[in-house]
Motif scaffolding. Structure first.
Motif, PDB file in Angstrom:
ATOM      1  N   ASP A 195     -52.323  12.610  49.629  1.00  0.00           N
ATOM      2  CA  ASP A 195     -51.959  12.539  48.197  1.00  0.00           C
ATOM      3  C   ASP A 195     -51.314  11.200  47.828  1.00  0.00           C
ATOM      4  OD1 ASP A 195     -49.439  12.608  49.274  1.00  0.00           O
ATOM      5  OD2 ASP A 195     -48.782  14.423  48.262  1.00  0.00           O
ATOM      6  N   GLY A 196     -51.281  10.257  48.766  1.00  0.00           N
ATOM      7  CA  GLY A 196     -50.775   8.921  48.471  1.00  0.00           C
ATOM      8  C   GLY A 196     -49.286   8.733  48.763  1.00  0.00           C
ATOM      9  N   THR A 197     -48.583   9.790  49.149  1.00  0.00           N
ATOM     10  CA  THR A 197     -47.153   9.663  49.459  1.00  0.00           C
ATOM     11  C   THR A 197     -46.982   8.816  50.723  1.00  0.00           C
ATOM     12  OG1 THR A 197     -47.144  12.011  48.921  1.00  0.00           O
ATOM     13  CG2 THR A 197     -45.019  11.029  49.535  1.00  0.00           C
ATOM     14  N   GLU A 198     -46.027   7.858  50.668  1.00  0.00           N
ATOM     15  CA  GLU A 198     -45.806   6.990  51.825  1.00  0.00           C
ATOM     16  C   GLU A 198     -44.505   7.371  52.538  1.00  0.00           C
ATOM     17  OE1 GLU A 198     -46.330   2.881  51.071  1.00  0.00           O
ATOM     18  OE2 GLU A 198     -47.963   3.209  49.647  1.00  0.00           O
ATOM     19  N   SER A 199     -44.509   7.269  53.869  1.00  0.00           N
ATOM     20  CA  SER A 199     -43.278   7.576  54.609  1.00  0.00           C
ATOM     21  C   SER A 199     -43.266   6.813  55.937  1.00  0.00           C
ATOM     22  CB  SER A 199     -43.213   9.075  54.890  1.00  0.00           C
ATOM     23  OG  SER A 199     -44.336   9.453  55.658  1.00  0.00           O
ATOM     24  N   TRP A 200     -42.110   6.817  56.607  1.00  0.00           N
ATOM     25  CA  TRP A 200     -41.971   6.216  57.938  1.00  0.00           C
ATOM     26  C   TRP A 200     -41.721   7.336  58.922  1.00  0.00           C
ATOM     27  CZ3 TRP A 200     -43.047   1.195  58.581  1.00  0.00           C
ATOM     28  CH2 TRP A 200     -42.982   0.350  57.457  1.00  0.00           C
ATOM     29  N   ARG A 201     -42.451   7.322  60.021  1.00  0.00           N
ATOM     30  CA  ARG A 201     -42.262   8.345  61.046  1.00  0.00           C
ATOM     31  C   ARG A 201     -41.836   7.654  62.357  1.00  0.00           C
ATOM     32  NH1 ARG A 201     -45.696  10.982  64.683  1.00  0.00           N
ATOM     33  NH2 ARG A 201     -47.287   9.520  64.002  1.00  0.00           N
ATOM     34  N   THR A 202     -40.740   8.124  62.932  1.00  0.00           N
ATOM     35  CA  THR A 202     -40.258   7.528  64.185  1.00  0.00           C
ATOM     36  C   THR A 202     -41.201   7.902  65.319  1.00  0.00           C
ATOM     37  OG1 THR A 202     -38.028   7.775  63.353  1.00  0.00           O
ATOM     38  CG2 THR A 202     -38.247   7.348  65.709  1.00  0.00           C
ATOM     39  N   SER A 203     -41.684   6.904  66.076  1.00  0.00           N
ATOM     40  CA  SER A 203     -42.533   7.229  67.223  1.00  0.00           C
ATOM     41  C   SER A 203     -41.628   7.727  68.352  1.00  0.00           C
ATOM     42  CB  SER A 203     -43.356   6.025  67.685  1.00  0.00           C
ATOM     43  OG  SER A 203     -43.070   4.893  66.921  1.00  0.00           O
ATOM     44  N   PRO A 204     -42.085   8.725  69.097  1.00  0.00           N
ATOM     45  CA  PRO A 204     -41.203   9.384  70.052  1.00  0.00           C
ATOM     46  C   PRO A 204     -41.142   8.693  71.408  1.00  0.00           C
ATOM     47  CG  PRO A 204     -43.308  10.518  69.932  1.00  0.00           C
ATOM     48  CD  PRO A 204     -43.425   9.305  69.061  1.00  0.00           C
ATOM     49  N   GLY A 205     -41.560   7.414  71.505  1.00  0.00           N
ATOM     50  CA  GLY A 205     -41.662   6.730  72.807  1.00  0.00           C
ATOM     51  C   GLY A 205     -40.324   6.613  73.553  1.00  0.00           C
ATOM     52  N   GLY A 206     -40.430   6.492  74.866  1.00  0.00           N
ATOM     53  CA  GLY A 206     -39.253   6.401  75.725  1.00  0.00           C
ATOM     54  C   GLY A 206     -38.451   5.129  75.481  1.00  0.00           C
ATOM     55  N   LEU A 207     -39.165   4.045  75.175  1.00  0.00           N
ATOM     56  CA  LEU A 207     -38.501   2.760  74.952  1.00  0.00           C
ATOM     57  C   LEU A 207     -37.514   2.880  73.787  1.00  0.00           C
ATOM     58  CD1 LEU A 207     -38.629  -0.175  75.885  1.00  0.00           C
ATOM     59  CD2 LEU A 207     -40.335  -0.601  74.130  1.00  0.00           C
ATOM     60  N   VAL A 208     -37.952   3.542  72.729  1.00  0.00           N
ATOM     61  CA  VAL A 208     -37.117   3.734  71.550  1.00  0.00           C
ATOM     62  C   VAL A 208     -35.896   4.575  71.925  1.00  0.00           C
ATOM     63  CG1 VAL A 208     -37.105   4.493  69.151  1.00  0.00           C
ATOM     64  CG2 VAL A 208     -39.255   3.809  70.209  1.00  0.00           C
ATOM     65  N   THR A 209     -36.133   5.675  72.615  1.00  0.00           N
ATOM     66  CA  THR A 209     -35.048   6.562  73.026  1.00  0.00           C
ATOM     67  C   THR A 209     -34.000   5.801  73.833  1.00  0.00           C
ATOM     68  OG1 THR A 209     -36.865   8.078  73.414  1.00  0.00           O
ATOM     69  CG2 THR A 209     -34.676   8.884  73.980  1.00  0.00           C
ATOM     70  N   ALA A 210     -34.467   4.949  74.754  1.00  0.00           N
ATOM     71  CA  ALA A 210     -33.541   4.243  75.640  1.00  0.00           C
ATOM     72  C   ALA A 210     -32.741   3.196  74.886  1.00  0.00           C
ATOM     73  CB  ALA A 210     -34.303   3.578  76.776  1.00  0.00           C
ATOM     74  N   LEU A 211     -33.382   2.543  73.936  1.00  0.00           N
ATOM     75  CA  LEU A 211     -32.728   1.390  73.307  1.00  0.00           C
ATOM     76  C   LEU A 211     -31.925   1.756  72.058  1.00  0.00           C
ATOM     77  CD1 LEU A 211     -35.465  -1.338  73.781  1.00  0.00           C
ATOM     78  CD2 LEU A 211     -33.463  -0.884  75.186  1.00  0.00           C
ATOM     79  N   GLU A 212     -32.247   2.910  71.448  1.00  0.00           N
ATOM     80  CA  GLU A 212     -31.609   3.298  70.191  1.00  0.00           C
ATOM     81  C   GLU A 212     -30.087   3.230  70.209  1.00  0.00           C
ATOM     82  OE1 GLU A 212     -34.126   6.205  67.285  1.00  0.00           O
ATOM     83  OE2 GLU A 212     -32.936   7.119  68.880  1.00  0.00           O
ATOM     84  N   PRO A 213     -29.420   3.932  71.157  1.00  0.00           N
ATOM     85  CA  PRO A 213     -27.954   3.937  71.141  1.00  0.00           C
ATOM     86  C   PRO A 213     -27.369   2.533  71.289  1.00  0.00           C
ATOM     87  CG  PRO A 213     -28.811   5.304  72.955  1.00  0.00           C
ATOM     88  CD  PRO A 213     -29.978   4.735  72.250  1.00  0.00           C
ATOM     89  N   LEU A 214     -27.984   1.791  72.206  1.00  0.00           N
ATOM     90  CA  LEU A 214     -27.562   0.432  72.489  1.00  0.00           C
ATOM     91  C   LEU A 214     -27.681  -0.473  71.259  1.00  0.00           C
ATOM     92  CD1 LEU A 214     -27.804   0.185  75.813  1.00  0.00           C
ATOM     93  CD2 LEU A 214     -29.066  -1.839  75.123  1.00  0.00           C
ATOM     94  N   MET A 215     -28.787  -0.300  70.555  1.00  0.00           N
ATOM     95  CA  MET A 215     -29.054  -1.153  69.399  1.00  0.00           C
ATOM     96  C   MET A 215     -28.128  -0.805  68.247  1.00  0.00           C
ATOM     97  SD  MET A 215     -33.058  -1.883  69.491  1.00  0.00           S
ATOM     98  CE  MET A 215     -32.877  -2.906  68.080  1.00  0.00           C
ATOM     99  N   ARG A 216     -27.815   0.483  68.118  1.00  0.00           N
ATOM    100  CA  ARG A 216     -26.882   0.897  67.069  1.00  0.00           C
ATOM    101  C   ARG A 216     -25.516   0.265  67.303  1.00  0.00           C
ATOM    102  NH1 ARG A 216     -28.039   6.407  67.575  1.00  0.00           N
ATOM    103  NH2 ARG A 216     -30.092   6.353  66.648  1.00  0.00           N
ATOM    104  N   GLU A 217     -25.054   0.343  68.568  1.00  0.00           N
ATOM    105  CA  GLU A 217     -23.746  -0.231  68.927  1.00  0.00           C
ATOM    106  C   GLU A 217     -23.677  -1.715  68.633  1.00  0.00           C
ATOM    107  OE1 GLU A 217     -22.772   0.259  73.127  1.00  0.00           O
ATOM    108  OE2 GLU A 217     -23.236   2.397  72.838  1.00  0.00           O
ATOM    109  N   SER A 218     -24.783  -2.418  68.880  1.00  0.00           N
ATOM    110  CA  SER A 218     -24.732  -3.878  68.799  1.00  0.00           C
ATOM    111  C   SER A 218     -25.341  -4.397  67.503  1.00  0.00           C
ATOM    112  CB  SER A 218     -25.453  -4.478  70.006  1.00  0.00           C
ATOM    113  OG  SER A 218     -26.765  -3.992  70.031  1.00  0.00           O
ATOM    114  N   GLU A 219     -25.482  -3.508  66.501  1.00  0.00           N
ATOM    115  CA  GLU A 219     -26.097  -3.882  65.219  1.00  0.00           C
ATOM    116  C   GLU A 219     -27.431  -4.569  65.444  1.00  0.00           C
ATOM    117  OE1 GLU A 219     -23.357  -5.470  62.116  1.00  0.00           O
ATOM    118  OE2 GLU A 219     -21.923  -5.463  63.778  1.00  0.00           O
ATOM    119  N   GLY A 220     -28.242  -3.942  66.250  1.00  0.00           N
ATOM    120  CA  GLY A 220     -29.521  -4.539  66.637  1.00  0.00           C
ATOM    121  C   GLY A 220     -30.578  -4.461  65.549  1.00  0.00           C
TER     122      GLY A 220
END
Ligand code: G6P
Length: 468
Positions: free
Chosen positions: A14-39
């Motif tokens: 229907d044309g609606t746009e969105s962002w979907r987080t990919s469930p990859g391991g790399l993202v899972t591993a780096l997420e907390p770290l990147m949040r802490e360091s304003e990545g």
């Protein structure tokens, strides 16, 4: 930085746009770290010809890099996936060398480097991921000598005899040598890289260290070594313990006609995965009567990949012809010999499949690591199930208690399948316990911590700052 952002841009019918987080391991591993360091994560949102403003996703800044339709064709489908991918995977499929593709690879790498140079804080650490971005380390170092730069190659690095075919072999090495630390999956990959540096540049290497001349008098020390990547093991085990997922796993067996043995293959539909070799071995076992479709079913998940690249279109035809023939010859009503699925599935469904699989077949002809092998092991908290694993997958350096095979040797694959199907419970359990120790000791958090500690510790030493 990676070619793909950890979020995919999606447009609904229907044309609606969105962002979907990919469930990859790399993202899972780096997420907390990147949040802490304003990545910030720099990458391509997966659609061509669209400009997106940077935005914040769960506390991480997302910096989208634009690719035009021609960039997708030349840089992504062309140079990345029809030149480098087949070349780095032992030329299983012949690589194409086109000068326009190379020019596009240079242009796009420059665009990624400029995007990172614009957002990185003074002295920031930048971690560049994978073969699509091998020129970025040098480009970034030239633009921002204050940065600490790491690079990790998720795919194999080929032996010199193969690598040296590449018309731009010197430029790629020079691009990578812009990093302070270059990570590879296997000891052999790091060795191949250092050898290529010695052969093409004659720079001195000692163990994992390479001395790269900077100015007439000075040289920079670059480290090239292995850091085998892993998965978020605990989260897979957690899913496996969920009652609804266990119920789904029972339902899968039921729907397959309650076979005695379920074998499973899970791959991107890629010519490196040896899917045809697996089907050939299985077909011969059925034809000889060593296995019967009444007792055994092979579930093959082949997720769609790089569908506009000719070698992938040809592979799909080849595999689907083989699946159709095998089913025509051996399936009975209610007992499919192969249950074939050209889809990607959510992680929950994959875990249910792993739980129902008595035998997991990983027959890659060449694979950087193969995380499917590790996912299967992480899920099997019941200490059951047999992993058949190719020696040509990086995972075989760690997962030595699997049934290891040479997938080119069809007789070897056949006897490994029979060994797995008939393995006594005690042996299955002994092997699986040992495999699980490996996958839980080295999970993806340990992997990223080890890389980043080596990178930042090493950079301090080079700058004369004492380590503590
Ligand atoms: C491999 C590569 C990744 C890549 C993935 C999927 O795992 O190492 O860099 O993202 O395949 O391929 P795609 O072309 O869809 O990004």
């Amino acid at each position: 930085m990676s070619n793909r952002l950890p979020v995919d841009h999606e447009v609904a019918p229907d044309g609606t746009e969105s962002w979907r987080t990919s469930p990859g391991g790399l993202v899972t591993a780096l997420e907390p770290l990147m949040r802490e360091s304003e990545g910030a994560w720099v990458g391509w949102p997966g659609v061509a010809d669209r400009d997106f403003e940077p935005f914040s996703n769960d506390g991480i800044s997302i910096v989208p890099v634009r690719l035009s339709t021609q960039d997708v064709e030349f840089y992504y489908e062309g140079f990345s996936n029809d030149t480098l991918w087949p070349l780095y995977h032992d030329v299983i499929s012949p690589p194409s060398f086109h000068r326009e593709w190379w020019d596009s690879y240079v242009t796009v790498n420059k665009r990624f480097a400029a995007a990172a140079a614009a957002v990185a804080a003074p002295g920031a650490t930048v971690w560049v991921q994978d073969y699509q971005l091998q020129l970025v380390p040098r480009m970034l170092r030239d633009a921002r000598p204050d940065l600490v730069i790491g690079f990790f190659n998720h795919i194999p690095f080929p032996p010199y005899g193969i690598y040296s075919q590449l018309p731009w072999r010197k430029q790629i090495l020079d691009g990578l040598l812009g990093a302070d630390l270059i990570g590879f999956q296997r000891v052999a990959d790091a060795g191949n890289f250092s050898r290529a540096v010695r052969r093409l540049f004659g720079y001195p290497t000692r163990g994992t260290a390479i001395d790269v001349p900077d100015t007439a008098q000075h040289s920079r020390r670059v480290i090239a070594r292995h850091f085998p990547i892993s998965i978020d093991s605990a989260s897979f085990e957690e899913l496996a313990k969920r009652p609804d997922i266990q119920e789904r796993s029972r339902q899968i067996r039921e729907e397959l006609g309650n076979p005695k043995t379920i074998m499973l293959g899970v791959d991107r539909l890629d010519y490196t995965k040896g899917i045809g070799h697996r089907i050939k071995a299985y077909g011969e076992l059925l034809a000889e009567g060593s296995l019967s479709a009444e007792d055994v079913t092979l579930v093959q998940v082949a997720s769609p990949s790089r569908e506009r690249v000719a070698a992938y279109m040809d592979l799909r035809d080849e595999i689907e012809l083989a699946v159709g023939r095998l089913n025509g010859d051996h399936s009975t009503i209610g007992h499919p010999a192969i249950s074939y699925h050209h889809h990607g599935y959510p992680r929950e469904e994959m875990v249910a499949l792993y739980l129902s699989a008595d035998v997991m077949l990983v027959t890659a002809l060449r694979d950087g690591m193969n995380l499917v092998a590790k996912e299967y092991v992480a899920v099997r908290f019941d200490n059951d199930g047999v992993l058949v694993l190719s020696e040509f997958a990086g995972a075989s350096d760690e997962l030595k208690q699997a049934v290891l095979i040479n997938p080119h040797d069809i007789e070897d694959v056949k006897s490994a399948i029979l060994q797995a199907v008939n393995m006594p419970k005690r042996e299955r359990s002994r092997r699986m316990r040992a495999l699980r120790r490996k996958v839980f000791d080295n999970d993806v958090a340990a992997w990223s911590a080890s890389f980043l500690e080596t990178l930042t510790g090493g950079a301090k030493v080079a700058a004369g700052v004492p380590e503590n």
